[in-house]
Design a protein around this motif. Sequence first.
Motif: not given
Length: 242
Positions: A195-215
């Motif tokens: 539920d994105d009405s809750f506070e959320h944060e995202v991190r990519n600390d790797s050395d490659r890109y991260r990809a998702v299908l968001l909907f």
Amino acid sequence: MKDPRSASLMAMKDWAHRSGISPSQLSRIEDALTATEVQGAPYQKPVILCRGLEARPWHDSSQFGWVRGIEQRFAEIKAELLSQYERIETHPEASSLALRGQWNSFYFFHMGQRFDQNHAACPDTVRALSEVPGIETAGMAYFSVMAPGTQVKPHCGFTNTRIRCHLGLVVPPDCAMRVGGETRGWEEGKCSIFDDSFEHEVRNDSDRYRAVLLFDTWHPGLSEIERQALTFLMSAWRAFLA
């Protein structure tokens, strides 16, 4: 920032009158548009808060019947992401939400707006998304790509009337998302629902890109009449967020 509530309420009342819908059927939506206090559960503070909907940061993907079909098309969806990678553009909220790094997006829907060229380029992805209730109007649908070292700051989504899903497409180690008080990673080919009405944060600390299908899909606690009203309101909210 202008407040969307008053104009949205007037427009909804006019729509309901013309549609022959009783005001009592939209009382929760009206309350959400007139509320001065929008604090919900801990960590939950969207702009528009509809009372009486189940509030939890993370949801069990097995409770959503369309998840299986999305996950079964993982290979085709990932292939289309890779085929369009060079066309992915900077996310429209990157300047306000990304603390560092590069956050990109490739949209299929944005609050009722359809991106026809992207639909034509990714038919398997669009076919999979078509099984999701409210996919055209509940919120957004896009490929979300975060470059190595990217961090999106804590924030709350616009409303709790939707539930958000991430299908993991490219998931290196050392990347994760916190929703509420719990942090989880992604798994390629699996859906994470929150539920994105809750506070959320995202991190990519790797050395490659991260990809998702968001909907997004409608919150299952909404009535059909409430979904119709919210579909009508999406255009007004899209203008407010622009």
